[in-house]
Every structure is written in structure tokens, then in C-alpha cells.
Enzyme design. Structure first.
Site, mmCIF file in Angstrom:
data_model
loop_
_atom_site.group_PDB
_atom_site.id
_atom_site.type_symbol
_atom_site.label_atom_id
_atom_site.label_comp_id
_atom_site.label_asym_id
_atom_site.label_seq_id
_atom_site.Cartn_x
_atom_site.Cartn_y
_atom_site.Cartn_z
ATOM 1 N N TYR A 240 3.385 9.838 -0.767
ATOM 2 C CA TYR A 240 4.372 9.379 0.068
ATOM 3 C C TYR A 240 5.629 9.610 -0.548
ATOM 4 O O TYR A 240 6.743 9.360 0.211
ATOM 5 C CB TYR A 240 4.084 7.665 0.335
ATOM 6 C CG TYR A 240 2.853 7.331 0.923
ATOM 7 C CD1 TYR A 240 2.105 8.238 1.591
ATOM 8 C CD2 TYR A 240 2.456 6.150 1.199
ATOM 9 C CE1 TYR A 240 0.831 7.956 2.359
ATOM 10 C CE2 TYR A 240 1.137 5.873 1.852
ATOM 11 C CZ TYR A 240 0.410 6.544 2.372
ATOM 12 O OH TYR A 240 -0.698 6.258 2.847
ATOM 13 N N ASP B 88 0.812 -1.132 -0.067
ATOM 14 C CA ASP B 88 -0.015 0.109 -0.088
ATOM 15 C C ASP B 88 0.993 1.220 0.088
ATOM 16 O O ASP B 88 1.580 1.515 0.981
ATOM 17 C CB ASP B 88 -0.946 0.095 1.274
ATOM 18 C CG ASP B 88 -1.790 1.109 1.177
ATOM 19 O OD1 ASP B 88 -3.040 1.153 0.598
ATOM 20 O OD2 ASP B 88 -1.634 2.077 1.853
ATOM 21 N N HIS C 83 -7.524 9.602 -2.184
ATOM 22 C CA HIS C 83 -6.893 9.626 -1.005
ATOM 23 C C HIS C 83 -7.862 10.194 0.295
ATOM 24 O O HIS C 83 -8.018 9.551 1.314
ATOM 25 C CB HIS C 83 -5.602 10.265 -1.031
ATOM 26 C CG HIS C 83 -4.708 9.909 0.075
ATOM 27 N ND1 HIS C 83 -3.163 9.664 -0.284
ATOM 28 C CD2 HIS C 83 -4.822 9.581 1.278
ATOM 29 C CE1 HIS C 83 -2.623 9.308 0.967
ATOM 30 N NE2 HIS C 83 -3.486 9.176 1.835
ATOM 31 N N LYS D 156 -2.614 5.808 -4.677
ATOM 32 C CA LYS D 156 -3.682 6.960 -4.080
ATOM 33 C C LYS D 156 -3.590 8.135 -4.781
ATOM 34 O O LYS D 156 -2.301 8.524 -5.107
ATOM 35 C CB LYS D 156 -4.042 7.170 -2.775
ATOM 36 C CG LYS D 156 -3.889 5.845 -1.803
ATOM 37 C CD LYS D 156 -3.948 5.976 -0.377
ATOM 38 C CE LYS D 156 -3.647 4.768 0.404
ATOM 39 N NZ LYS D 156 -2.197 4.681 0.932
HETATM 40 P P1 NAD Z 1 0.646 1.650 11.700
HETATM 41 O O1 NAD Z 1 -0.356 1.634 12.772
HETATM 42 O O2 NAD Z 1 0.925 0.632 10.858
HETATM 43 O O3 NAD Z 1 2.043 1.921 12.497
HETATM 44 C C1 NAD Z 1 3.095 1.747 12.289
HETATM 45 C C2 NAD Z 1 4.205 2.019 13.422
HETATM 46 O O4 NAD Z 1 3.793 0.998 14.395
HETATM 47 C C3 NAD Z 1 5.711 1.649 13.020
HETATM 48 O O5 NAD Z 1 6.145 2.820 12.841
HETATM 49 C C4 NAD Z 1 6.247 1.268 14.445
HETATM 50 O O6 NAD Z 1 6.288 2.481 15.241
HETATM 51 C C5 NAD Z 1 4.988 0.364 15.014
HETATM 52 N N1 NAD Z 1 5.073 -0.828 14.841
HETATM 53 C C6 NAD Z 1 4.844 -1.574 13.692
HETATM 54 N N2 NAD Z 1 5.030 -3.022 13.670
HETATM 55 C C7 NAD Z 1 5.320 -3.232 15.026
HETATM 56 C C8 NAD Z 1 5.701 -4.257 16.007
HETATM 57 N N3 NAD Z 1 5.757 -5.542 15.698
HETATM 58 N N4 NAD Z 1 6.042 -4.202 17.028
HETATM 59 C C9 NAD Z 1 6.053 -2.837 17.767
HETATM 60 N N5 NAD Z 1 5.593 -1.820 17.070
HETATM 61 C C10 NAD Z 1 5.448 -1.891 15.867
HETATM 62 O O7 NAD Z 1 0.650 3.111 10.938
HETATM 63 P P2 NAD Z 1 0.438 3.508 9.566
HETATM 64 O O8 NAD Z 1 1.922 3.086 9.063
HETATM 65 O O9 NAD Z 1 0.426 4.963 9.373
HETATM 66 O O10 NAD Z 1 -0.413 2.832 8.960
HETATM 67 C C11 NAD Z 1 -0.383 1.729 7.948
HETATM 68 C C12 NAD Z 1 -0.340 2.044 6.589
HETATM 69 O O11 NAD Z 1 -1.558 2.585 6.349
HETATM 70 C C13 NAD Z 1 0.691 3.045 6.135
HETATM 71 O O12 NAD Z 1 1.896 2.731 6.040
HETATM 72 C C14 NAD Z 1 -0.306 3.577 4.919
HETATM 73 O O13 NAD Z 1 0.221 2.507 3.676
HETATM 74 C C15 NAD Z 1 -1.670 3.619 5.066
HETATM 75 N N6 NAD Z 1 -2.200 4.769 5.845
HETATM 76 C C16 NAD Z 1 -2.966 5.482 4.967
HETATM 77 C C17 NAD Z 1 -3.459 6.814 5.145
HETATM 78 C C18 NAD Z 1 -4.579 7.279 4.616
HETATM 79 O O14 NAD Z 1 -5.110 8.545 4.745
HETATM 80 N N7 NAD Z 1 -5.200 6.598 3.498
HETATM 81 C C19 NAD Z 1 -3.102 7.421 6.281
HETATM 82 C C20 NAD Z 1 -2.028 6.970 7.157
HETATM 83 C C21 NAD Z 1 -1.435 5.655 6.612
#
Ligand code: NAD
Length: 276
Positions: free
Chosen positions: A50, A45, A106, A75
Site C-alpha cells: 500500500y 489494516d 498477502h 502483509k
Molecule cells: P471497502 O469495501 O472497504 O470499500 C471502501 C469504499 O466504500 C470507499 O472507498 C467508499 O467508496 C465506500 N464507503 C466506505 N464507507 C462508506 C460509507 N459509510 N458510505 C458510503 N460509502 C462508503 O474496500 P477496501 O478498502 O478495498 O477494503 C477494506 C480493506 O481491506 C482495505 O482498506 C485493506 O485494508 C483490505 N484489503 C485487502 C486486500 C487483500 O488482498 N488482502 C485487498 C483489498 C483490500
């Protein structure tokens, strides 16, 4: 490890677990996506905003994995809602692909009032074969209603902020009753909350010999949600994919569902307040 797939109403299907690349630096993306593909992820994704589509594309090219085995989402950014065809061409060029599996608007940016126009363009891009499935992100029910009354196509997916502190099941189930599948962004609370320390999460983690993050991912999967946690740490990338060897029972699921804080749990902007 077989990742389950979710059927979309257009006849395509999507792997329920993927790898998200939000905030991964452009120069680290190739390496980390390569790592994810090695672990077994086949769903990535990304998004134009990004700034790392090129790195995703290089990792795909280098992997040698047949294109049809991959599911790639990107997106349309907010400033391109009236210019979606050119924006998608730019994303495809960066990704080195001739189609993406899923293209999402988005944010609705309701004050701009151009998301219906964007949606009409996505419908044409799908007909042209440049994208297999089309959907939205951060849409509220009123935005879905507008797409449904002004066009004859319903999004296959709505990607929204969703984690134990922000659940909105009534609204999300209304989307699902329109055959719109739900993807969770920030599924782990973006690492900004104390979720990993709560007994509702740590107790099942201890019981099953997994991490708190794995428990939360499992909760999403058992709720039928599509999820793509992000990590820049190879061990965690592997760990987040290793979530099919245990199952939360009903009371463990319910205890996590009870953590909902409603609007107070929101970590990102409210969809109606994001208009740039
Ligand atoms: P997430 O909830 O996936 O959190 C990521 C964070 O969680 C990492 O940076 C780390 O700090 C922690 N983490 C991850 N794995 C871990 C583990 N096994 N143990 C401990 N800590 C851990 O947050 P995200 O990246 O914002 O969301 C996931 C995906 O969603 C993004 O990468 C992106 O592709 C998408 N996204 C979309 C939008 C949108 O507006 N459509 C907004 C934000 C994110």
C-alpha cells in the site's frame, strides 16, 4: 462503544472492527488514521504494497495510545516470499514499531510455489517476537492444506474478498473448522457495486436509521467476520464505527445472504490468477 474481540487459536485476540487503508495516498494516511484513532478504532489494516506504512506509523506515534491497546496488521508482498525476514524488518522500520500484531502472506501466488517457504519464515518471525500472530490472505483450501501438511502451524486468519455479492460460505466454514478466522476485504464491495441501492440493504437502513454501509458492516459482524472498511471521509469513518446500536434480525440477515452471486460477484482477482 466497545468493539467485540475474536479469539485466535494462538491465544491472542483481535478487535472485530478496524480501519483499512488500501489506496489511501501516503501523504493522507497520517491524517486519516489519526481521525480513525480519535473515533475509537484500535485495529488498523495496512500492507507493504500500500506504500503507506510510514503514515500509519506516524499516526500511531502521535496518538499517544499505549502500544498494547492497538492491533496493527501488515502483509508480506508477493515478491518477498523468499525474503520475509528482511521484508518484515522494512515494514517495522516504516511503522516505527518493534512488532506487529498480525503478519499475513498477502497472496499465495501458487505458480511461484514459494508460499510454504514464506510460511516457514513467518513461523520463525513469530518465535523471534517480531509478530504476535501469523496468517494468510487470499488462500484457497488447497493452499491451507499444503501449509498444514508441510508445517506444524495453522494460520490464525485468512483475509479474503467477502461482501454480499461474494460469500463462499461452504469454503469459509471449512477454514473456520480448521480454527482459521475469516477477515473480509472489500467488505462494502469497494464502493464499486450497486449494493447501497438494493432494498435488502436500504430497507433495514431506513428502519434502524442508519446508512446502507452500516447495514452491510453489521451483517459481517453478525456473521462472526472480522471487518475493516476503508473511507477517506471523516464522517463515514465515524459512521462505519457506529454499528453497535442496532441489530439485524434473522430475516434481514437472510435477505442479504440471498444476494450472493458466487464467482460472478468477485470484484478482485481470483487467488489462483494472481501470481506477480
Ligand atoms: P471497502 O469495501 O472497504 O470499500 C471502501 C469504499 O466504500 C470507499 O472507498 C467508499 O467508496 C465506500 N464507503 C466506505 N464507507 C462508506 C460509507 N459509510 N458510505 C458510503 N460509502 C462508503 O474496500 P477496501 O478498502 O478495498 O477494503 C477494506 C480493506 O481491506 C482495505 O482498506 C485493506 O485494508 C483490505 N484489503 C485487502 C486486500 C487483500 O488482498 N488482502 C485487498 C483489498 C483490500
Amino acid at each position: 462503544m466497545t468493539v467485540p474481540t475474536i479469539e485466535l487459536h494462538d491465544g491472542n485476540s483481535i478487535p472485530q472492527l478496524g480501519f483499512g487503508v488500501f489506496k489511501i495516498d501516503a501523504d493522507k494516511t497520517e491524517e486519516l488514521v489519526t481521525e480513525a484513532l480519535k473515533v475509537g478504532y484500535r485495529h488498523i489494516d495496512t500492507a507493504a504494497i500500500y506504500g503507506n506504512e510510514e503514515g500509519v506509523g506516524r499516526a500511531i506515534a502521535k496518538s499517544g495510545i499505549p502500544r498494547e491497546e492497538l492491533f496493527i496488521t501488515t502483509k508480506l508482498w508477493n515478491d518477498r516470499q523468499t525474503d520475509a525476514a528482511a521484508a518484515l524488518d522494512e515494514s517495522l522500520a516504516k511503522l516505527g514499531l518493534d512488532y506487529v500484531d498480525l503478519y499475513l502472506i498477502h497472496w499465495p501466488c501458487p505458480e511461484k510455489d514459494t508460499y510454504v517457504e514464506a510460511w516457514k519464515q513467518l513461523i520463525e518471525l513469530k518465535k523471534a517476537g517480531k509478530v504476535k500472530s501469523i496468517g494468510v490472505s487470499n488462500f484457497q483450501l488447497e493452499h491451507l492444506d499444503k501449509l498444514e501438511t508441510q508445517t506444524d502451524e495453522t494460520p490464525v486468519i485468512n483475509q479474503v474478498e467477502l461482501h454480499p455479492y461474494l460469500q463462499r460460505w461452504r469454503e469459509l466454514d471449512a477454514f473456520r473448522s480448521h480454527k482459521v478466522q475469516i477477515e473480509a476485504w472489500g467488505p462494502l464491495g469497494q464502493g464499486k457495486t450497486n449494493l447501497f441501492e438494493l432494498p435488502e440493504i436500504t430497507e433495514p437502513a431506513e428502519k434502524y436509521g442508519v446508512s446502507p454501509a452500516q447495514v452491510i458492516i453489521r451483517w459481517h459482524l453478525q456473521n462472526g467476520i472480522i471487518v475493516f472498511p476503508k473511507s477517506e471521509n471523516p464522517k463515514r469513518i465515524a459512521q462505519n464505527f457506529d454499528v453497535f446500536g442496532f441489530k439485524l434480525d434473522e430475516s434481514e440477515m437472510a435477505a442479504i445472504t440471498d444476494l450472493d452471486l458466487g464467482e460472478e460477484g468477485r470484484g478482485g482477482p481470483h487467488p489462483n490468477e494472481m501470481n506477480d
